[in-house]
Design an enzyme around this catalytic site. Structure first.
Site, PDB file in Angstrom:
ATOM      1  N   ASP A  56       0.817  -1.213   0.000  1.00 28.08           N
ATOM      2  CA  ASP A  56       0.000   0.000   0.000  1.00 28.08           C
ATOM      3  C   ASP A  56       0.851   1.263   0.000  1.00 28.08           C
ATOM      4  OD1 ASP A  56       1.022  -0.217   2.523  1.00 28.08           O
ATOM      5  OD2 ASP A  56      -0.835   0.250   3.565  1.00 28.08           O
ATOM      6  N   ASP A  77       0.728  -5.497  -9.280  1.00 28.37           N
ATOM      7  CA  ASP A  77       1.176  -4.107  -9.154  1.00 28.37           C
ATOM      8  C   ASP A  77       2.531  -3.913  -8.485  1.00 28.37           C
ATOM      9  OD1 ASP A  77      -1.175  -3.398 -10.343  1.00 28.37           O
ATOM     10  OD2 ASP A  77      -1.978  -2.273  -8.665  1.00 28.37           O
ATOM     11  N   ASP A 118     -13.706  -1.207  -5.850  1.00 27.93           N
ATOM     12  CA  ASP A 118     -12.337  -0.719  -5.756  1.00 27.93           C
ATOM     13  C   ASP A 118     -12.169   0.259  -4.587  1.00 27.93           C
ATOM     14  OD1 ASP A 118     -11.469  -2.054  -8.123  1.00 27.93           O
ATOM     15  OD2 ASP A 118     -12.400  -0.481  -9.325  1.00 27.93           O
TER      16      ASP A 118
END
Length: 332
Positions: free
Chosen positions: A111, A150, A300
């Site tokens: 994150d 990602d 999301d």
């Protein structure tokens, strides 16, 4: 881009190229064995426990009958139990004579300095222990694994001010360890609009893609399949220049059924998004097929009417399927 952690409610082996390739007649035998891999003939596992299959008949029919990945995240499946969770899922898939598909999403710092939820992994030692247990659950299960969506493009670019120390080594360890279990691992490479990416093949090599089946693209994103195929071809060409050959790729088509916004940055429950082409393994050259890695109908985050990240919402599923909904936002 996966900007928030998935909610807890959601529920062959490729060696470094050339380094371990048999010579002479052994190579012919190895190819013959590879052709018999059941992943090339079995379909993907349609898990009846996926969200869409349990939120009403219309969603079950339209979405729940399609194969989707089981997301393995440490907040839901801690080190002490992740092995048994993985083995239970893969065993159900193999009993159905289908190929299990999982997404491993737990690298520390994913994150990028935000507030990780309780149970997130904090360092490389914890991550390696978690990965080892996942690999133990995957052993001889003939699974497909999407590795750390990602992480590589996010940590290597400007989108992450404080990437975790040793992130490349962590990805390399995961690539090697999970591939040794017999899983086909696809190291995530972001997507075609995540630029610049001139150095990405080098980073993929450093992150251990030589151990993997190949790369994944477009996970949880919306880029057209054709764009992603061209992007993947660019990545694989770059890898070949670095001596890494024979890699394959898969594309997440769960939400790429409509042209994306012109700026490319509207990626949180975008109003224009539609469900994409159904998942299917095709094995055409380097292209292994389309997958649904993201679960269509899951939010999301609290943007464009969405609920908390990773939670199911009928309104979002309706929007993906028809472009409209009787509700303007998801109930909290």
């Amino acid at each position: 881009m996966l900007l928030t952690v998935l909610a807890l409610a959601s529920v062959g082996l490729s060696s470094p190229v050339d380094a371990q390739r048999p010579a002479g007649g052994q190579h012919v035998v190895a190819k013959a064995v590879a052709k018999k891999d059941p992943r090339k003939t079995r379909g993907l596992f349609v898990d009846p426990r996926m969200p869409a299959a349990n939120h009403g008949a219309p969603y079950k029919k339209a979405l729940g009958t399609k194969a989707q990945a089981l997301w393995i995240i440490p907040e839901a499946y801690a080190t002490m139990r992740v092995r048994s969770v993985v083995r239970a899922y893969t065993s159900r898939a193999l009993k159905a004579r289908k190929t299990p598909m999982l997404t491993v999403y737990g690298i520390p710092g994913r994150d990028c300095g935000g507030q990780s939820s309780s149970g997130a992994l904090k360092n490389a030692t914890q991550y390696r222990a978690w990965i080892r247990q996942i690999a133990a659950g995957l052993k001889q299960q003939r699974a497909l694994v999407i590795l750390e969506p990602d992480a590589l493009p996010l940590f290597s670019g400007s989108g992450c001010a404080s990437p975790p120390a040793g992130w490349v080594a962590m990805l390399r360890f995961a690539s090697k360890t999970l591939s040794k279990s017999g899983a086909w691992v696809y190291l995530d490479a972001g997507h075609s609009n995540w630029t610049p990416y001139d150095n990405r093949p080098t980073l993929l090599k450093q992150a251990g893609v030589a151990y993997d089946r190949g790369i994944s693209t477009n996970v949880s994103n919306f880029r057209p399949t054709g764009d992603e195929q061209r992007y993947a071809a660019t990545m694989l060409a770059g890898l070949r220049k670095l001596g890494v050959r024979g890699k394959h790729y898969v594309v997440d088509t769960s939400r790429n059924g409509a042209a994306p916004s012109s700026d490319g940055y509207d990626v949180l429950n975008p109003l224009w998004a539609r469900v994409g082409k159904a998942p299917r393994l095709v094995f055409k050259g380097a292209f292994d097929g389309t997958l649904w890695v993201k679960h269509p109908g899951e939010s999301d985050g609290q943007v464009n009417g969405g609920s908390s990240s990773g939670t199911w919402c009928d309104m979002l599923a309706d929007r993906l399927l028809t472009g409209s909904s009787s509700e303007s936002s998801c109930p909290e």
